[in-house]
Scaffold this active site. Structure first.
Site, PDB file in Angstrom:
ATOM      1  N   HIS A 171      69.825  36.494  59.575  1.00 35.44           N
ATOM      2  CA  HIS A 171      69.157  36.784  58.301  1.00 35.44           C
ATOM      3  C   HIS A 171      69.185  38.297  58.061  1.00 35.44           C
ATOM      4  CE1 HIS A 171      66.852  32.907  57.584  1.00 35.44           C
ATOM      5  NE2 HIS A 171      67.316  32.717  58.805  1.00 35.44           N
ATOM      6  N   ARG A 184      70.621  35.302  49.287  1.00 32.75           N
ATOM      7  CA  ARG A 184      70.758  36.719  48.918  1.00 32.75           C
ATOM      8  C   ARG A 184      71.029  37.628  50.101  1.00 32.75           C
ATOM      9  NH1 ARG A 184      64.424  37.157  47.160  1.00 32.75           N
ATOM     10  NH2 ARG A 184      63.486  37.042  49.245  1.00 32.75           N
ATOM     11  N   GLU A 185      70.962  37.105  51.312  1.00 34.36           N
ATOM     12  CA  GLU A 185      71.128  37.929  52.503  1.00 34.36           C
ATOM     13  C   GLU A 185      72.616  38.017  52.852  1.00 34.36           C
ATOM     14  OE1 GLU A 185      68.348  35.992  55.223  1.00 34.36           O
ATOM     15  OE2 GLU A 185      66.701  36.302  53.832  1.00 34.36           O
ATOM     16  N   HIS A 234      69.689  31.931  53.823  1.00 34.60           N
ATOM     17  CA  HIS A 234      69.143  32.504  52.599  1.00 34.60           C
ATOM     18  C   HIS A 234      70.254  33.157  51.789  1.00 34.60           C
ATOM     19  CE1 HIS A 234      65.030  32.483  54.718  1.00 34.60           C
ATOM     20  NE2 HIS A 234      65.097  31.486  53.861  1.00 34.60           N
ATOM     21  N   ARG A 286      67.149  33.071  46.816  1.00 30.88           N
ATOM     22  CA  ARG A 286      66.940  32.890  48.253  1.00 30.88           C
ATOM     23  C   ARG A 286      67.194  31.447  48.724  1.00 30.88           C
ATOM     24  NH1 ARG A 286      63.119  34.522  52.595  1.00 30.88           N
ATOM     25  NH2 ARG A 286      61.925  32.736  53.306  1.00 30.88           N
ATOM     26  N   GLU A 290      67.247  39.545  62.224  1.00 30.95           N
ATOM     27  CA  GLU A 290      67.169  40.127  60.885  1.00 30.95           C
ATOM     28  C   GLU A 290      67.952  41.431  60.932  1.00 30.95           C
ATOM     29  OE1 GLU A 290      65.307  39.249  57.878  1.00 30.95           O
ATOM     30  OE2 GLU A 290      63.293  38.790  58.569  1.00 30.95           O
TER      31      GLU A 290
HETATM   32  C1  9B3 Z   1      60.955  32.639  59.409  1.00 29.97           C
HETATM   33  C2  9B3 Z   1      60.774  31.537  60.212  1.00 29.97           C
HETATM   34 CL1  9B3 Z   1      59.881  30.179  59.621  1.00 29.97          CL
HETATM   35  C3  9B3 Z   1      61.319  31.464  61.486  1.00 29.97           C
HETATM   36  N1  9B3 Z   1      61.123  30.372  62.274  1.00 29.97           N
HETATM   37  N2  9B3 Z   1      62.020  32.497  61.958  1.00 29.97           N
HETATM   38  C4  9B3 Z   1      62.213  33.576  61.191  1.00 29.97           C
HETATM   39  C5  9B3 Z   1      61.698  33.690  59.887  1.00 29.97           C
HETATM   40  C6  9B3 Z   1      61.952  34.900  59.068  1.00 29.97           C
HETATM   41  C7  9B3 Z   1      62.870  34.702  57.905  1.00 29.97           C
HETATM   42  C8  9B3 Z   1      62.200  33.795  56.870  1.00 29.97           C
HETATM   43  O1  9B3 Z   1      62.651  32.654  56.753  1.00 29.97           O
HETATM   44  O2  9B3 Z   1      61.269  34.196  56.174  1.00 29.97           O
HETATM   45  C9  9B3 Z   1      63.162  36.022  57.344  1.00 29.97           C
HETATM   46 SE1  9B3 Z   1      64.220  36.046  55.763  1.00 29.97          SE
HETATM   47 ZN    ZN Z   2      66.299  34.941  55.602  1.00 33.82          ZN
HETATM   48 ZN    ZN Z   3      64.759  38.217  55.935  1.00 34.98          ZN
END
Ligand code: 9B3
Ligand code: ZN
Ligand code: ZN
Length: 428
Positions: A312, A186-187, A184, A242, A386
């Protein structure tokens, strides 16, 4: 006379908008906790009707009663948003009022020389800088680092993986860790962590016993910026971006959420078919060159890769599969105990709380993520971290916080990697 009237009117207008503007022409981040379903709907409306950017949760679908929402509100919609909230009696707090300053702070000193030692790692770096760092680090450590080109982004930027190894080992049963950062855009703390990790591994292999144990038993593949187009875009155009930057003919909206583009219950509840959504899943699984490059590499190396970690931010969580279903992973208990131990270490050393658990129950049901996909491929130790913080600065974490954020992630990664090393079966 008419002329004077019009002139006077324009003058008043100009003055009025000047006052309104100066009251609040700054971009801000609001914290809103909707108390009722009606308030939930209002906040959803605000986030879709005005030029705002949801920081948390990732998309309006996830807004719930009693759950805090972080909303980035650009100066030009600030007035309207505040008025709408006020007329509906929805209260908000200003989380950040000085985002311009924070963004400036983050991009300052962006191009210091990699040779300036440790201080290179407590700053954020532009994409060009990171490519430069990668080259330089590889050239200076030819016996420890190999650079592998695994593919290219939608806008044809190279996707480089750093392969970190111990100088020489006789280990014939060497496994590997996969670490990716910056899915992502912005992270920003995520790419900063990948750089931090590479530097730490190079510097402390000799002096840190845990690091030696890990690297003697496992190579580490590090992808510092999985979404280079998006990352570049956050430096040049939109700090809050993002997704990646792919375009399609049937929509004016750009970008696919790369963490919804993997083949794990792809595009079921928790992702969107709408190209304008922040959680757009793409046209089909691995439709995006960035996701496809990572998936292909992991398919080719799945016998070796024993641990998958994706970095993330923000919210301080150590997550593991599944996110794409509420079913428990087959080794849920094992993953839980690893995440728990890592969170306890962070707590002990840095007095900071990290939540941990399966993604679906810890944040939200979300399909198509890289960690779930890697798990289904057969990589039984698969995590998403995270990093900091929990919303104080959100994506705009000041550079001064980088060392702590990275050390926390490092301690978690080392803890989990050591547990994985213990579980590697001896050669047959
Ligand atoms: C989302 C998914 Cl789909 C996954 N398998 N593991 C972590 C996340 C959280 C991140 C997201 O993509 O929303 C947080 Se930015
Ligand atoms: Zn993320
Ligand atoms: Zn996140």
């Amino acid at each position: 006379m008419q002329f004077l009237l019009i002139f006077g009117f324009l003058g008043v207008l100009a003055q009025w908008s000047w006052v309104a503007g100066s009251l609040n022409n700054d971009d801000q981040v609001f914290s809103i906790t909707p108390k009722t379903q009606a308030e939930v709907d209002i906040v959803k409306n605000v986030s879709s009707q005005y030029e705002t950017v949801l920081w948390s949760p990732a998309a309006p679908e996830f807004i719930r009663e009693e759950a805090e929402v972080h909303l980035f509100v650009p100066g030009n919609s600030s007035q309207a948003v505040r008025e709408l909230l006020r007329t509906h009696g929805v209260t908000h707090a200003v989380l950040l009022a000085n985002t311009k300053e924070l963004i400036e702070m983050q991009t300052r000193n962006a191009s210091t020389d990699p040779r300036s030692g440790m201080s290179y790692y407590d700053k954020y770096h532009s994409l060009e800088d990171i490519y430069h760092w990668l080259n330089k680090t590889a050239m200076e450590n030819p016996d420890r680092i190999k650079v592998i080109l695994i593919g290219s982004s939608f806008e044809k930027r190279p996707l480089y993986v750093v392969k970190l190894s111990a100088i020489s080992t006789t280990n014939t049963n060497k496994k590997a860790i996969w670490l990716d950062c910056g899915i992502h855009a912005r992270e920003w703390i995520a790419p900063a962590f990948c750089l931090w990790f590479v530097q730490y591994s190079l510097s402390f292999y000799e002096s840190n016993r845990d690091m030696a144990t890990i690297l003697d038993n496992m190579d580490v593949y590090v992808l510092p910026v999985m979404n280079p187009d998006g990352y570049k875009y956050t430096w040049t155009t939109d700090r809050m971006w993002r997704k990646n930057r792919s375009t399609r003919e049937d929509s004016r909206c750009a970008g696919v959420d790369l963490n919804r583009n993997f083949d794990a219950n792809w595009c079921t509840e928790g992702a969107s078919h709408n190209p304008c959504s922040e959680i757009f899943c793409g046209e089909f699984p691995e439709s995006e060159p960035e996701a496809s490059a990572v998936a292909s590499f992991l398919r080719r190396h799945k016998e070796a890769v024993a641990l998958y970690v994706s970095i993330h931010s923000y919210s301080q969580m150590l997550l593991f599969p599944y996110s794409c279903t509420r079913d428990l992973a087959e080794n849920h208990a094992e993953l839980l105990s690893m995440a728990k131990e890592a969170a306890q270490k962070i707590k002990r050393y840095y007095r900071n709380n990290y939540k941990y658990g399966a993604g679906a129950e810890t944040i939200y049901l979300a399909p198509g993520g890289s960690d779930d996909w890697a798990y289904k491929l057969g990589i039984k130790y698969s995590f998403t971290f995270e990093l900091q913080d929990r919303g104080r600065y959100g994506f705009l974490l000041p550079p001064s916080e980088i060392p702590r954020a990275c050390n926390e992630a490092l301690i978690a990664l080392k803890t989990i990697a050591l547990r994985v090393v213990e579980r590697i079966p001896p050669p047959a």
